[in-house]
Motif scaffolding. Structure first.
Motif, PDB file in Angstrom:
ATOM      1  N   ALA A 194      50.123  50.333  37.002  1.00  0.00           N
ATOM      2  CA  ALA A 194      48.792  49.780  36.779  1.00  0.00           C
ATOM      3  C   ALA A 194      48.388  49.894  35.323  1.00  0.00           C
ATOM      4  CB  ALA A 194      47.776  50.503  37.675  1.00  0.00           C
ATOM      5  N   GLU A 195      48.716  51.006  34.708  1.00  0.00           N
ATOM      6  CA  GLU A 195      48.387  51.220  33.301  1.00  0.00           C
ATOM      7  C   GLU A 195      49.085  50.201  32.397  1.00  0.00           C
ATOM      8  OE1 GLU A 195      50.132  54.575  30.738  1.00  0.00           O
ATOM      9  OE2 GLU A 195      48.183  55.338  31.361  1.00  0.00           O
ATOM     10  N   LEU A 196      50.373  49.966  32.653  1.00  0.00           N
ATOM     11  CA  LEU A 196      51.106  48.989  31.858  1.00  0.00           C
ATOM     12  C   LEU A 196      50.540  47.580  32.063  1.00  0.00           C
ATOM     13  CD1 LEU A 196      54.730  50.352  32.344  1.00  0.00           C
ATOM     14  CD2 LEU A 196      53.461  50.246  30.179  1.00  0.00           C
ATOM     15  N   ASP A 197      50.144  47.260  33.298  1.00  0.00           N
ATOM     16  CA  ASP A 197      49.472  45.980  33.539  1.00  0.00           C
ATOM     17  C   ASP A 197      48.236  45.852  32.653  1.00  0.00           C
ATOM     18  OD1 ASP A 197      51.218  45.001  35.487  1.00  0.00           O
ATOM     19  OD2 ASP A 197      50.056  45.795  37.154  1.00  0.00           O
ATOM     20  N   TYR A 198      47.451  46.905  32.620  1.00  0.00           N
ATOM     21  CA  TYR A 198      46.221  46.905  31.813  1.00  0.00           C
ATOM     22  C   TYR A 198      46.531  46.659  30.340  1.00  0.00           C
ATOM     23  CZ  TYR A 198      42.618  49.103  28.907  1.00  0.00           C
ATOM     24  OH  TYR A 198      41.720  49.379  27.917  1.00  0.00           O
ATOM     25  N   VAL A 199      47.534  47.355  29.803  1.00  0.00           N
ATOM     26  CA  VAL A 199      47.876  47.189  28.380  1.00  0.00           C
ATOM     27  C   VAL A 199      48.332  45.766  28.109  1.00  0.00           C
ATOM     28  CG1 VAL A 199      49.385  47.981  26.516  1.00  0.00           C
ATOM     29  CG2 VAL A 199      48.463  49.633  28.136  1.00  0.00           C
TER      30      VAL A 199
ATOM     31  N   PHE B 269      35.431  40.398  49.021  1.00  0.00           N
ATOM     32  CA  PHE B 269      35.037  41.804  49.063  1.00  0.00           C
ATOM     33  C   PHE B 269      34.142  42.178  47.880  1.00  0.00           C
ATOM     34  CE2 PHE B 269      35.586  46.399  48.894  1.00  0.00           C
ATOM     35  CZ  PHE B 269      35.549  46.755  50.239  1.00  0.00           C
ATOM     36  N   ILE B 270      34.463  41.641  46.690  1.00  0.00           N
ATOM     37  CA  ILE B 270      33.641  41.970  45.518  1.00  0.00           C
ATOM     38  C   ILE B 270      32.757  40.799  45.105  1.00  0.00           C
ATOM     39  CG2 ILE B 270      35.330  43.671  44.712  1.00  0.00           C
ATOM     40  CD1 ILE B 270      36.133  41.650  42.522  1.00  0.00           C
ATOM     41  N   ASP B 271      32.748  39.747  45.918  1.00  0.00           N
ATOM     42  CA  ASP B 271      31.921  38.572  45.652  1.00  0.00           C
ATOM     43  C   ASP B 271      32.197  38.017  44.253  1.00  0.00           C
ATOM     44  OD1 ASP B 271      30.101  36.595  46.251  1.00  0.00           O
ATOM     45  OD2 ASP B 271      28.336  37.781  45.724  1.00  0.00           O
ATOM     46  N   ALA B 272      33.489  37.843  43.952  1.00  0.00           N
ATOM     47  CA  ALA B 272      33.887  37.261  42.666  1.00  0.00           C
ATOM     48  C   ALA B 272      33.824  35.743  42.754  1.00  0.00           C
ATOM     49  CB  ALA B 272      35.301  37.702  42.308  1.00  0.00           C
ATOM     50  N   ASP B 273      33.425  35.099  41.678  1.00  0.00           N
ATOM     51  CA  ASP B 273      33.321  33.640  41.704  1.00  0.00           C
ATOM     52  C   ASP B 273      34.539  32.954  41.112  1.00  0.00           C
ATOM     53  OD1 ASP B 273      32.952  34.232  39.039  1.00  0.00           O
ATOM     54  OD2 ASP B 273      31.187  32.966  38.774  1.00  0.00           O
ATOM     55  N   LYS B 274      35.447  33.727  40.514  1.00  0.00           N
ATOM     56  CA  LYS B 274      36.631  33.104  39.915  1.00  0.00           C
ATOM     57  C   LYS B 274      37.766  34.120  39.735  1.00  0.00           C
ATOM     58  CE  LYS B 274      34.909  33.629  35.140  1.00  0.00           C
ATOM     59  NZ  LYS B 274      33.520  33.966  35.484  1.00  0.00           N
ATOM     60  N   ILE B 275      38.938  33.552  39.538  1.00  0.00           N
ATOM     61  CA  ILE B 275      40.127  34.312  39.178  1.00  0.00           C
ATOM     62  C   ILE B 275      40.582  33.862  37.798  1.00  0.00           C
ATOM     63  CG2 ILE B 275      42.557  34.763  39.710  1.00  0.00           C
ATOM     64  CD1 ILE B 275      41.975  34.404  42.624  1.00  0.00           C
ATOM     65  N   ILE B 276      40.910  34.810  36.950  1.00  0.00           N
ATOM     66  CA  ILE B 276      41.530  34.534  35.655  1.00  0.00           C
ATOM     67  C   ILE B 276      42.988  34.984  35.774  1.00  0.00           C
ATOM     68  CG2 ILE B 276      41.499  34.977  33.172  1.00  0.00           C
ATOM     69  CD1 ILE B 276      38.547  35.867  33.545  1.00  0.00           C
ATOM     70  N   PHE B 277      43.918  34.094  35.471  1.00  0.00           N
ATOM     71  CA  PHE B 277      45.331  34.405  35.668  1.00  0.00           C
ATOM     72  C   PHE B 277      45.972  34.920  34.382  1.00  0.00           C
ATOM     73  CE2 PHE B 277      44.201  31.446  38.950  1.00  0.00           C
ATOM     74  CZ  PHE B 277      44.803  31.984  40.076  1.00  0.00           C
ATOM     75  N   SER B 278      46.845  35.895  34.559  1.00  0.00           N
ATOM     76  CA  SER B 278      47.585  36.443  33.430  1.00  0.00           C
ATOM     77  C   SER B 278      49.081  36.355  33.699  1.00  0.00           C
ATOM     78  CB  SER B 278      47.201  37.908  33.193  1.00  0.00           C
ATOM     79  OG  SER B 278      48.003  38.481  32.166  1.00  0.00           O
ATOM     80  N   GLN B 279      49.805  35.860  32.729  1.00  0.00           N
ATOM     81  CA  GLN B 279      51.259  35.884  32.810  1.00  0.00           C
ATOM     82  C   GLN B 279      51.819  37.176  32.245  1.00  0.00           C
ATOM     83  OE1 GLN B 279      51.995  31.947  30.898  1.00  0.00           O
ATOM     84  NE2 GLN B 279      53.168  31.472  32.739  1.00  0.00           N
ATOM     85  N   ASN B 280      50.958  37.969  31.653  1.00  0.00           N
ATOM     86  CA  ASN B 280      51.401  39.191  30.998  1.00  0.00           C
ATOM     87  C   ASN B 280      50.949  40.411  31.779  1.00  0.00           C
ATOM     88  OD1 ASN B 280      52.383  37.533  29.007  1.00  0.00           O
ATOM     89  ND2 ASN B 280      50.614  37.792  27.671  1.00  0.00           N
ATOM     90  N   GLY B 281      51.883  41.332  31.959  1.00  0.00           N
ATOM     91  CA  GLY B 281      51.586  42.547  32.713  1.00  0.00           C
ATOM     92  C   GLY B 281      52.461  43.683  32.265  1.00  0.00           C
ATOM     93  N   LEU B 282      53.245  44.220  33.172  1.00  0.00           N
ATOM     94  CA  LEU B 282      54.037  45.423  32.914  1.00  0.00           C
ATOM     95  C   LEU B 282      54.941  45.287  31.697  1.00  0.00           C
ATOM     96  CD1 LEU B 282      55.893  47.590  35.529  1.00  0.00           C
ATOM     97  CD2 LEU B 282      57.124  46.747  33.541  1.00  0.00           C
ATOM     98  N   ARG B 283      55.707  44.202  31.628  1.00  0.00           N
ATOM     99  CA  ARG B 283      56.671  44.066  30.525  1.00  0.00           C
ATOM    100  C   ARG B 283      55.961  43.954  29.179  1.00  0.00           C
ATOM    101  NH1 ARG B 283      58.819  39.011  32.438  1.00  0.00           N
ATOM    102  NH2 ARG B 283      57.152  39.238  33.966  1.00  0.00           N
ATOM    103  N   GLU B 284      54.896  43.165  29.140  1.00  0.00           N
ATOM    104  CA  GLU B 284      54.142  43.044  27.890  1.00  0.00           C
ATOM    105  C   GLU B 284      53.409  44.336  27.562  1.00  0.00           C
ATOM    106  OE1 GLU B 284      55.314  39.241  29.392  1.00  0.00           O
ATOM    107  OE2 GLU B 284      54.175  40.848  30.363  1.00  0.00           O
ATOM    108  N   GLY B 285      52.963  45.058  28.588  1.00  0.00           N
ATOM    109  CA  GLY B 285      52.361  46.368  28.353  1.00  0.00           C
ATOM    110  C   GLY B 285      53.341  47.319  27.694  1.00  0.00           C
ATOM    111  N   ALA B 286      54.587  47.311  28.172  1.00  0.00           N
ATOM    112  CA  ALA B 286      55.620  48.147  27.561  1.00  0.00           C
ATOM    113  C   ALA B 286      55.875  47.732  26.118  1.00  0.00           C
ATOM    114  CB  ALA B 286      56.906  48.060  28.381  1.00  0.00           C
ATOM    115  N   LEU B 287      55.852  46.424  25.850  1.00  0.00           N
ATOM    116  CA  LEU B 287      56.047  45.939  24.481  1.00  0.00           C
ATOM    117  C   LEU B 287      54.957  46.475  23.560  1.00  0.00           C
ATOM    118  CD1 LEU B 287      57.212  44.008  22.294  1.00  0.00           C
ATOM    119  CD2 LEU B 287      55.657  42.257  23.194  1.00  0.00           C
ATOM    120  N   TYR B 288      53.697  46.363  23.981  1.00  0.00           N
ATOM    121  CA  TYR B 288      52.604  46.789  23.095  1.00  0.00           C
ATOM    122  C   TYR B 288      52.571  48.298  22.928  1.00  0.00           C
ATOM    123  CZ  TYR B 288      50.861  42.119  22.432  1.00  0.00           C
ATOM    124  OH  TYR B 288      50.745  40.800  22.050  1.00  0.00           O
TER     125      TYR B 288
END
Length: 327
Positions: free
Chosen positions: A114-119, A281-300
């Motif tokens: 989860a942390e790498l996704d965040y980064v 569940f959280i009454d969100a009105d939209k989704i923002i998509f990311s192609q970057n997650g774990l691998r890009e987190g490791a890069l940064y």
């Protein structure tokens, strides 16, 4: 010129990303590769990796080795996530990879994933606050971001593959199967107290199943580069329309839906239930998509020389180790 490579060994797919790093520290994407290996397939109640899945995975890693081994001045990180993390024969599997591929794999806990996704997200998307949701084959990571800071995170041991195995017993899925699946996922979300702080925030979606929503939507509207979804925003009503189309179809019909990978046709319904449930569940009105997650987190982390970005004592590491289902 130096090179940095990351292998992400997930429960459904294994992915490789390679960058060259210039003298000024700027990364340049060189290669991306993906193989669908279904590592978590048929793990069963005994939670052991099965030989066909192991063989597929080792074959994929050998293909990757042919790509990265000629590179000069290479730093490589290889991470294994939910399937390997949960497997009782984990050590035997890792030794086979070491012996047959010459690759040392680090098995990371869900909160580290989860942390790498965040980064990866925070360094590549201009978002202030939101709920990062990464649905994989056998786990789902949630990260609450407030004012670009990581506030809470948790790893849940369900994803597209094991939810399908537990709940999807008919093709197309029956109302009863879908109800039991939806109810079990909702019950888990009910137990995560800090999700109330995510009310009305957008979902920032990662993972192959979640990204399928954006690809199908973009194909409907004839985007030239329909797979280029990084930063793409999709309203909840459009998410619901795409999900309904997928649920109504059987596996063969899903394979014909533009933007939906044939390799995901059998697991996509269960793979999308967590994010569609979370929208309500959280009454969100939209989704923002990311192609970057774990691998890009490791890069940064590599570029910045940092790790454990959320080491603040107020941030609690959470991992659900049990997911009880009534099927």
């Amino acid at each position: 010129m130096t090179h940095f490579a990351v292998i992400d060994l997930g429960s459904n797919s294994v992915r490789l990303s390679v960058w060259s790093v210039k003298a000024d520290g700027q990364p340049v994407a060189e290669t991306k590769a993906k193989e669908m290996v279904r590592l978590s397939e048929d793990m069963g109640d005994e939670m052991t990796l099965k030989e066909p899945a192991i063989a597929r995975t080792i074959a994929a890693l050998q293909k990757f080795k042919a790509i990265y081994s000629p590179l000069e001045d290479l730093t490589i990180k290889a991470y294994a996530t939910a399937a390997t993390r949960q497997a009782k024969n984990q050590k035997k599997f890792l030794k086979r990879v070491q012996d047959e591929v010459g690759l040392q794999i680090e098995v990371i806990p869900g909160v580290r994933e989860a942390e790498l996704d965040y980064v990866g997200v925070i360094n590549t998307l201009n978002v202030q606050s939101g709920l990062i949701m990464d649905t994989g084959g056998a786990s789902t990571e949630l990260v609450l971001v407030q004012n670009r800071q990581l506030e809470h995170r948790i790893s849940i041991p369900f994803g597209s593959v094991n939810l399908t195995e537990h709940f999807v017993h008919h093709d197309p899925i029956t109302p009863g199967d879908l109800f039991r699946l939806w109810s079990s996922v909702t019950n888990v979300f009910n137990g995560i107290w800090w999700l109330r702080e995510a009310q009305n925030l957008p979902i920032i979606a990662l993972g192959g199943s979640n990204r399928t929503l954006a690809k199908v939507q973009r194909r409907k509207h004839h985007f030239r580069n329909f797979e280029d979804i990084h930063g793409f925003r999709m309203l909840s009503r459009n998410v619901n329309r795409v999900f309904a189309e997928i649920v109504d179809a059987d596996v063969e019909a899903r394979k014909a839906i533009p933007g939906l990978s044939r390799d995901r046709a059998d697991i996509i319904v269960a793979g999308l239930v967590p994010v569609v449930t979370m929208l309500r569940f959280i009454d969100a009105d939209k989704i923002i998509f990311s192609q970057n997650g774990l691998r890009e987190g490791a890069l940064y982390e590599y570029l910045q020389g940092t790790q454990r970005v959320a080491a603040d004592e107020n941030v609690v590491d959470e991992t659900l180790t049990d997911f009880t289902v009534d099927d």
